[in-house]
Write an enzyme that holds these catalytic residues in place. Structure first.
Site, PDB file in Angstrom:
ATOM      1  N   ARG A  44       0.862  -1.179   0.000  1.00 48.67           N
ATOM      2  CA  ARG A  44       0.000   0.000   0.000  1.00 48.67           C
ATOM      3  C   ARG A  44       0.901   1.233   0.000  1.00 48.67           C
ATOM      4  O   ARG A  44       2.028   1.192   0.502  1.00 48.67           O
ATOM      5  CB  ARG A  44      -0.900   0.019   1.233  1.00 48.67           C
ATOM      6  CG  ARG A  44      -1.829  -1.191   1.356  1.00 48.67           C
ATOM      7  CD  ARG A  44      -2.606  -1.139   2.665  1.00 48.67           C
ATOM      8  NE  ARG A  44      -3.530  -2.262   2.817  1.00 48.67           N
ATOM      9  CZ  ARG A  44      -3.229  -3.415   3.406  1.00 48.67           C
ATOM     10  NH1 ARG A  44      -2.002  -3.594   3.911  1.00 48.67           N
ATOM     11  NH2 ARG A  44      -4.124  -4.383   3.505  1.00 48.67           N
ATOM     12  N   LYS A  80      -2.310  -2.670   7.980  1.00 42.14           N
ATOM     13  CA  LYS A  80      -3.423  -2.193   8.795  1.00 42.14           C
ATOM     14  C   LYS A  80      -3.397  -2.864  10.162  1.00 42.14           C
ATOM     15  O   LYS A  80      -3.105  -4.045  10.284  1.00 42.14           O
ATOM     16  CB  LYS A  80      -4.744  -2.489   8.084  1.00 42.14           C
ATOM     17  CG  LYS A  80      -4.923  -1.691   6.787  1.00 42.14           C
ATOM     18  CD  LYS A  80      -6.252  -1.989   6.142  1.00 42.14           C
ATOM     19  CE  LYS A  80      -6.454  -1.138   4.890  1.00 42.14           C
ATOM     20  NZ  LYS A  80      -7.754  -1.410   4.238  1.00 42.14           N
ATOM     21  N   HIS A  94      -3.047   2.282  -5.723  1.00 41.74           N
ATOM     22  CA  HIS A  94      -3.747   1.024  -5.484  1.00 41.74           C
ATOM     23  C   HIS A  94      -3.870   0.216  -6.773  1.00 41.74           C
ATOM     24  O   HIS A  94      -3.991  -1.008  -6.719  1.00 41.74           O
ATOM     25  CB  HIS A  94      -5.126   1.292  -4.874  1.00 41.74           C
ATOM     26  CG  HIS A  94      -5.404   0.455  -3.666  1.00 41.74           C
ATOM     27  ND1 HIS A  94      -4.645   0.537  -2.512  1.00 41.74           N
ATOM     28  CD2 HIS A  94      -6.325  -0.520  -3.426  1.00 41.74           C
ATOM     29  CE1 HIS A  94      -5.109  -0.324  -1.622  1.00 41.74           C
ATOM     30  NE2 HIS A  94      -6.110  -0.981  -2.158  1.00 41.74           N
ATOM     31  N   ARG A 139      -1.030  -1.997  -6.929  1.00 39.42           N
ATOM     32  CA  ARG A 139      -1.262  -3.125  -6.014  1.00 39.42           C
ATOM     33  C   ARG A 139      -2.186  -4.148  -6.680  1.00 39.42           C
ATOM     34  O   ARG A 139      -1.963  -5.354  -6.582  1.00 39.42           O
ATOM     35  CB  ARG A 139      -1.865  -2.579  -4.715  1.00 39.42           C
ATOM     36  CG  ARG A 139      -2.124  -3.600  -3.621  1.00 39.42           C
ATOM     37  CD  ARG A 139      -2.436  -2.843  -2.332  1.00 39.42           C
ATOM     38  NE  ARG A 139      -3.174  -3.617  -1.361  1.00 39.42           N
ATOM     39  CZ  ARG A 139      -2.624  -4.424  -0.463  1.00 39.42           C
ATOM     40  NH1 ARG A 139      -1.307  -4.583  -0.445  1.00 39.42           N
ATOM     41  NH2 ARG A 139      -3.369  -5.075   0.414  1.00 39.42           N
ATOM     42  N   HIS A 197      -3.802  -9.347   3.437  1.00 36.79           N
ATOM     43  CA  HIS A 197      -5.245  -9.422   3.668  1.00 36.79           C
ATOM     44  C   HIS A 197      -5.538 -10.338   4.850  1.00 36.79           C
ATOM     45  O   HIS A 197      -4.969 -11.423   4.951  1.00 36.79           O
ATOM     46  CB  HIS A 197      -5.956  -9.978   2.430  1.00 36.79           C
ATOM     47  CG  HIS A 197      -6.049  -8.997   1.301  1.00 36.79           C
ATOM     48  ND1 HIS A 197      -6.280  -9.376  -0.002  1.00 36.79           N
ATOM     49  CD2 HIS A 197      -5.945  -7.640   1.281  1.00 36.79           C
ATOM     50  CE1 HIS A 197      -6.313  -8.301  -0.772  1.00 36.79           C
ATOM     51  NE2 HIS A 197      -6.119  -7.244  -0.016  1.00 36.79           N
ATOM     52  N   TYR A 220      -9.573 -10.827  -6.988  1.00 33.47           N
ATOM     53  CA  TYR A 220      -8.610 -10.793  -8.093  1.00 33.47           C
ATOM     54  C   TYR A 220      -8.732 -12.024  -8.988  1.00 33.47           C
ATOM     55  O   TYR A 220      -8.387 -11.966 -10.163  1.00 33.47           O
ATOM     56  CB  TYR A 220      -7.181 -10.670  -7.552  1.00 33.47           C
ATOM     57  CG  TYR A 220      -6.955  -9.377  -6.819  1.00 33.47           C
ATOM     58  CD1 TYR A 220      -6.851  -8.179  -7.509  1.00 33.47           C
ATOM     59  CD2 TYR A 220      -6.875  -9.343  -5.432  1.00 33.47           C
ATOM     60  CE1 TYR A 220      -6.664  -6.980  -6.839  1.00 33.47           C
ATOM     61  CE2 TYR A 220      -6.682  -8.150  -4.754  1.00 33.47           C
ATOM     62  CZ  TYR A 220      -6.580  -6.979  -5.463  1.00 33.47           C
ATOM     63  OH  TYR A 220      -6.405  -5.791  -4.800  1.00 33.47           O
TER      64      TYR A 220
END
Length: 311
Positions: free
Chosen positions: A160, A184, A256, A259, A282, A291
């Protein structure tokens, strides 16, 4: 300070001190809750104990509708759902702390976002983008070397933009070709770095960063701005925009999107979806599986154009 403002600040303090929420997440919560506070005060509500479930539901409707009179734009389903997360957390906190008798937001359901496929660049477009950044000539200056290193790292690792600009010198090992990313919730993951990205990083660290560092106050950040401070997300975004423009890529390109391209190209190359999940950081494989729909969509287009019985 009004009761409602104190209650909101108490929740934000709780997120900061006890939950250790990341600064970017906290900023989003503060913005969403400020909007919620305004919504309640317009209805004469100045205490969370006076809020009903219908007040929360009406806030969600107002977010989706927007307010042309005040210049407030309507939010997408995804943005409205994010705002509701902040509101739900606030009311859950209020109930737990005895500020309200019930958690009135618990039963309010978020809007269902449309399942849009993430946009990605082709491999040729990515290569053009990277070459458009420069950084491959002996005469290239420190900012050009930095720009190439930033873009190579983003595509090589799927990081990110906030993870990339947040890197410090100790987070990268060019000999082991790995980088420690902080995602995150403060979660860390060690990600491999491709050889072209390592070459770009080495060139920047040896020939570019020392010059930039002399202009600043000794920050440990890998990527520095022209004044020697840490490169911001906004500036890194502009680096990408400039490279895309030089490469002749007219579609809106975002960090993004690199990414997304990283994930899509891995899956197209045969990578297991759970490996891609780990690389992207994730929490759930369900997030990564979007994806796989991109690659299936591409296969379907080829099949539809080539198979005699496709139509």
């Amino acid at each position: 300070m009004k009761t409602l403002a104190l209650q909101l600040q108490g929740y934000l303090d709780h997120l900061t001190i006890e939950r250790g929420v990341a600064a970017n997440t906290l900023s989003s919560y503060r913005r969403d809750l400020r909007r919620y506070s305004k919504h309640l005060e317009e209805r004469g509500i100045t205490d969370l104990a006076k809020v009903g479930e219908h007040d929360v539901s009406e806030f969600l409707v107002a977010l989706r509708r927007g307010d042309p009179d005040s210049g407030t734009a309507a939010l997408s389903a995804v943005s409205a759902a994010r705002a509701l997360i902040a509101v739900r957390g606030l009311h859950r906190f209020a109930a737990a702390e005895g500020l309200a008798e019930l958690d009135v937001a618990r039963a309010v359901r978020p809007p269902t976002p449309s399942r849009r496929l993430p946009k990605s660049l082709t491999i040729d477009e990515v290569l053009s983008l990277l070459e458009g950044a420069g950084g491959d000539k002996p005469s290239d200056g420190p900012l050009t070397l930095r720009n190439r290193a930033v873009l190579e790292l983003l595509y090589s690792t799927g990081a990110r933009i906030s993870e990339a600009v947040g890197l410090d010198l100790d987070d990268i090992d060019t000999h082991a070709r790995s980088v420690l990313l902080r995602g995150k919730g403060g979660k860390q993951r060690l990600v491999p770095v491709g050889r072209p990205a390592v070459h770009a990083l080495d060139a920047y660290l040896v020939r570019g960063r020392p010059d930039l560092a002399r202009r600043g106050r000794g920050t440990a950040a890998i990527f520095l701005n022209a004044r020697g401070g840490r490169l911001s997300r906004q500036s890194a975004w502009q680096v990408l925009q400039d490279a895309a423009e030089r490469a002749g890529i007219t579609a809106g390109v975002s960090p993004h999107m690199l990414r997304h391209s990283f994930a899509t190209h891995l899956l197209e190359g045969g990578a297991d979806v759970r490996v891609v999940q780990e690389l992207l950081g994730h929490a759930s494989v369900t997030t990564t599986q979007i994806y796989t729909l991109v690659t299936v969509h591409a296969l379907r287009e080829v099949w539809a154009g080539a198979h005699p019985r496709a139509r």
